[in-house]
Design a protein around this motif. Structure first.
Motif, PDB file in Angstrom:
ATOM      1  N   GLN A  39       0.831  -1.206   0.000  1.00 21.74           N
ATOM      2  CA  GLN A  39       0.000   0.000   0.000  1.00 21.74           C
ATOM      3  C   GLN A  39       0.870   1.262   0.000  1.00 21.74           C
ATOM      4  O   GLN A  39       0.582   2.213  -0.735  1.00 21.74           O
ATOM      5  CB  GLN A  39      -0.902  -0.023   1.241  1.00 21.74           C
ATOM      6  N   VAL A  40       1.936   1.246   0.803  1.00 21.66           N
ATOM      7  CA  VAL A  40       2.811   2.423   0.879  1.00 21.66           C
ATOM      8  C   VAL A  40       3.550   2.614  -0.443  1.00 21.66           C
ATOM      9  O   VAL A  40       3.699   3.738  -0.930  1.00 21.66           O
ATOM     10  CB  VAL A  40       3.801   2.285   2.057  1.00 21.66           C
ATOM     11  N   ASP A  41       3.975   1.513  -1.048  1.00 19.44           N
ATOM     12  CA  ASP A  41       4.669   1.612  -2.331  1.00 19.44           C
ATOM     13  C   ASP A  41       3.750   2.244  -3.384  1.00 19.44           C
ATOM     14  O   ASP A  41       4.165   3.133  -4.133  1.00 19.44           O
ATOM     15  CB  ASP A  41       5.138   0.227  -2.775  1.00 19.44           C
ATOM     16  N   ALA A  42       2.490   1.808  -3.418  1.00 21.26           N
ATOM     17  CA  ALA A  42       1.530   2.364  -4.372  1.00 21.26           C
ATOM     18  C   ALA A  42       1.260   3.838  -4.066  1.00 21.26           C
ATOM     19  O   ALA A  42       1.154   4.672  -4.979  1.00 21.26           O
ATOM     20  CB  ALA A  42       0.235   1.559  -4.324  1.00 21.26           C
ATOM     21  N   LEU A  43       1.155   4.153  -2.788  1.00 21.83           N
ATOM     22  CA  LEU A  43       0.906   5.540  -2.365  1.00 21.83           C
ATOM     23  C   LEU A  43       2.023   6.465  -2.839  1.00 21.83           C
ATOM     24  O   LEU A  43       1.772   7.554  -3.371  1.00 21.83           O
ATOM     25  CB  LEU A  43       0.801   5.557  -0.835  1.00 21.83           C
ATOM     26  N   CYS A  44       3.280   6.014  -2.679  1.00 21.92           N
ATOM     27  CA  CYS A  44       4.429   6.814  -3.130  1.00 21.92           C
ATOM     28  C   CYS A  44       4.381   6.971  -4.642  1.00 21.92           C
ATOM     29  O   CYS A  44       4.550   8.068  -5.180  1.00 21.92           O
ATOM     30  CB  CYS A  44       5.739   6.128  -2.759  1.00 21.92           C
ATOM     31  N   ASP A  45       4.176   5.847  -5.318  1.00 16.17           N
ATOM     32  CA  ASP A  45       4.260   5.817  -6.765  1.00 16.17           C
ATOM     33  C   ASP A  45       3.153   6.646  -7.409  1.00 16.17           C
ATOM     34  O   ASP A  45       3.380   7.332  -8.408  1.00 16.17           O
ATOM     35  CB  ASP A  45       4.147   4.354  -7.227  1.00 16.17           C
ATOM     36  N   GLN A  46       1.968   6.605  -6.824  1.00 15.66           N
ATOM     37  CA  GLN A  46       0.805   7.213  -7.483  1.00 15.66           C
ATOM     38  C   GLN A  46       0.416   8.568  -6.920  1.00 15.66           C
ATOM     39  O   GLN A  46      -0.352   9.298  -7.543  1.00 15.66           O
ATOM     40  CB  GLN A  46      -0.393   6.250  -7.387  1.00 15.66           C
ATOM     41  N   MET A  47       0.912   8.908  -5.738  1.00 13.91           N
ATOM     42  CA  MET A  47       0.464  10.177  -5.165  1.00 13.91           C
ATOM     43  C   MET A  47       1.607  11.056  -4.663  1.00 13.91           C
ATOM     44  O   MET A  47       1.715  12.220  -5.018  1.00 13.91           O
ATOM     45  CB  MET A  47      -0.525   9.922  -4.026  1.00 13.91           C
ATOM     46  N   LEU A  48       2.505  10.504  -3.846  1.00 17.27           N
ATOM     47  CA  LEU A  48       3.454  11.370  -3.146  1.00 17.27           C
ATOM     48  C   LEU A  48       4.641  11.790  -4.003  1.00 17.27           C
ATOM     49  O   LEU A  48       5.171  12.881  -3.831  1.00 17.27           O
ATOM     50  CB  LEU A  48       3.946  10.679  -1.866  1.00 17.27           C
ATOM     51  N   ALA A  49       5.062  10.936  -4.911  1.00 13.42           N
ATOM     52  CA  ALA A  49       6.237  11.258  -5.725  1.00 13.42           C
ATOM     53  C   ALA A  49       5.840  11.409  -7.186  1.00 13.42           C
ATOM     54  O   ALA A  49       4.964  10.698  -7.677  1.00 13.42           O
ATOM     55  CB  ALA A  49       7.284  10.155  -5.588  1.00 13.42           C
ATOM     56  N   ASN A  50       6.471  12.349  -7.857  1.00 13.42           N
ATOM     57  CA  ASN A  50       6.375  12.442  -9.306  1.00 13.42           C
ATOM     58  C   ASN A  50       7.524  11.585  -9.845  1.00 13.42           C
ATOM     59  O   ASN A  50       8.666  12.038  -9.892  1.00 13.42           O
ATOM     60  CB  ASN A  50       6.524  13.907  -9.718  1.00 13.42           C
ATOM     61  N   VAL A  51       7.200  10.347 -10.220  1.00 11.85           N
ATOM     62  CA  VAL A  51       8.265   9.392 -10.515  1.00 11.85           C
ATOM     63  C   VAL A  51       9.069   9.739 -11.764  1.00 11.85           C
ATOM     64  O   VAL A  51      10.115   9.141 -12.007  1.00 11.85           O
ATOM     65  CB  VAL A  51       7.739   7.936 -10.607  1.00 11.85           C
ATOM     66  N   ASN A  52       8.598  10.698 -12.553  1.00 14.29           N
ATOM     67  CA  ASN A  52       9.409  11.148 -13.681  1.00 14.29           C
ATOM     68  C   ASN A  52      10.647  11.898 -13.205  1.00 14.29           C
ATOM     69  O   ASN A  52      11.717  11.815 -13.802  1.00 14.29           O
ATOM     70  CB  ASN A  52       8.593  12.070 -14.589  1.00 14.29           C
ATOM     71  N   MET A  53      10.500  12.656 -12.132  1.00 16.20           N
ATOM     72  CA  MET A  53      11.585  13.514 -11.665  1.00 16.20           C
ATOM     73  C   MET A  53      12.079  13.159 -10.284  1.00 16.20           C
ATOM     74  O   MET A  53      13.149  13.603  -9.875  1.00 16.20           O
ATOM     75  CB  MET A  53      11.105  14.978 -11.650  1.00 16.20           C
ATOM     76  N   GLU A  54      11.299  12.403  -9.548  1.00 16.63           N
ATOM     77  CA  GLU A  54      11.632  12.163  -8.146  1.00 16.63           C
ATOM     78  C   GLU A  54      11.808  10.678  -7.848  1.00 16.63           C
ATOM     79  O   GLU A  54      11.185   9.830  -8.484  1.00 16.63           O
ATOM     80  CB  GLU A  54      10.525  12.735  -7.242  1.00 16.63           C
ATOM     81  N   ALA A  55      12.670  10.408  -6.893  1.00 16.95           N
ATOM     82  CA  ALA A  55      12.848   9.047  -6.397  1.00 16.95           C
ATOM     83  C   ALA A  55      12.309   9.001  -4.970  1.00 16.95           C
ATOM     84  O   ALA A  55      12.315  10.002  -4.264  1.00 16.95           O
ATOM     85  CB  ALA A  55      14.322   8.670  -6.407  1.00 16.95           C
ATOM     86  N   TYR A  56      11.826   7.841  -4.555  1.00 18.37           N
ATOM     87  CA  TYR A  56      11.347   7.722  -3.180  1.00 18.37           C
ATOM     88  C   TYR A  56      11.945   6.487  -2.513  1.00 18.37           C
ATOM     89  O   TYR A  56      12.346   5.536  -3.176  1.00 18.37           O
ATOM     90  CB  TYR A  56       9.815   7.671  -3.130  1.00 18.37           C
ATOM     91  N   ARG A  57      12.024   6.541  -1.211  1.00 18.80           N
ATOM     92  CA  ARG A  57      12.392   5.371  -0.423  1.00 18.80           C
ATOM     93  C   ARG A  57      11.614   5.459   0.878  1.00 18.80           C
ATOM     94  O   ARG A  57      11.197   6.542   1.290  1.00 18.80           O
ATOM     95  CB  ARG A  57      13.906   5.324  -0.153  1.00 18.80           C
ATOM     96  N   TYR A  58      11.372   4.306   1.488  1.00 17.18           N
ATOM     97  CA  TYR A  58      10.621   4.331   2.746  1.00 17.18           C
ATOM     98  C   TYR A  58      11.040   3.173   3.631  1.00 17.18           C
ATOM     99  O   TYR A  58      11.628   2.197   3.166  1.00 17.18           O
ATOM    100  CB  TYR A  58       9.111   4.292   2.484  1.00 17.18           C
ATOM    101  N   SER A  59      10.774   3.324   4.906  1.00 22.40           N
ATOM    102  CA  SER A  59      10.982   2.227   5.840  1.00 22.40           C
ATOM    103  C   SER A  59       9.708   2.076   6.667  1.00 22.40           C
ATOM    104  O   SER A  59       8.971   3.043   6.878  1.00 22.40           O
ATOM    105  CB  SER A  59      12.177   2.513   6.743  1.00 22.40           C
ATOM    106  N   LEU A  60       9.434   0.842   7.088  1.00 23.61           N
ATOM    107  CA  LEU A  60       8.266   0.562   7.927  1.00 23.61           C
ATOM    108  C   LEU A  60       8.738   0.213   9.325  1.00 23.61           C
ATOM    109  O   LEU A  60       9.676  -0.554   9.499  1.00 23.61           O
ATOM    110  CB  LEU A  60       7.462  -0.608   7.363  1.00 23.61           C
ATOM    111  N   GLU A  61       8.050   0.765  10.298  1.00 27.55           N
ATOM    112  CA  GLU A  61       8.431   0.552  11.680  1.00 27.55           C
ATOM    113  C   GLU A  61       7.155   0.195  12.435  1.00 27.55           C
ATOM    114  O   GLU A  61       6.165   0.915  12.352  1.00 27.55           O
ATOM    115  CB  GLU A  61       9.005   1.887  12.188  1.00 27.55           C
ATOM    116  N   GLU A  62       7.177  -0.937  13.156  1.00 29.46           N
ATOM    117  CA  GLU A  62       5.979  -1.327  13.904  1.00 29.46           C
ATOM    118  C   GLU A  62       5.839  -0.414  15.124  1.00 29.46           C
ATOM    119  O   GLU A  62       6.818  -0.192  15.840  1.00 29.46           O
ATOM    120  CB  GLU A  62       6.083  -2.799  14.328  1.00 29.46           C
ATOM    121  N   VAL A  63       4.650   0.117  15.333  1.00 29.02           N
ATOM    122  CA  VAL A  63       4.452   1.014  16.490  1.00 29.02           C
ATOM    123  C   VAL A  63       3.282   0.522  17.334  1.00 29.02           C
ATOM    124  O   VAL A  63       2.444  -0.230  16.878  1.00 29.02           O
ATOM    125  CB  VAL A  63       4.202   2.480  16.062  1.00 29.02           C
TER     126      VAL A  63
END
Lengths: 81, 81
Positions: free
Chosen positions: A57-81
């Motif tokens: 879900q987070v990968d899709a969120l980055c790819d489709q909403m948070l990052a403009n993948v033409n110009m931007e790269a994203y990375r994320y980490s998951l942490e259990e809280v």
């Protein structure tokens, strides 16, 4: 519950005008020991679910909403809280 | 040489319109397992010098340039590279 820490940056080949402005300003202020500046966005998202589903879900969120993948790269980490 | 990793976020009492838009959009898309979103800025700055001087310099940089301290809070870490 997971906390996703998401970083979105311009790809290295893309000119980052904000970073250039900060670098130039610091250089004009005499802070010549500053060698590089990068500017990016940082998101924290709290999600319920199991790790695999949340990861997808987070990968899709980055790819489709948070990052403009033409110009931007994203990375994320998951942490259990 | 140090790499400063700088995070700038709205203070919790300040409404963050970008985060609200993302939260509302995800909720409209049916992703109701998303419980919270925060949006911030992330800077990486490379500096030469000893740790104490660099620490002071980065603190001043955040306070005077990168963060609007009326509405935003900042935190940073220094990493020797």
């Amino acid at each position: 519950m997971f906390k996703a820490k998401i970083y979105v940056n311009y790809k290295p080949s893309v000119l980052d005008p904000k970073a250039e402005v900060i670098k130039n300003t610091l250089s004009r202020l005499g802070q010549t020991n500053v060698k590089d500046v990068t500017v990016g966005k940082y998101f924290e998202v709290l999600l319920e679910g199991n790790r695999d589903a949340v990861d997808q879900q987070v990968d899709a969120l980055c790819d489709q909403m948070l990052a403009n993948v033409n110009m931007e790269a994203y990375r994320y980490s998951l942490e259990e809280v």
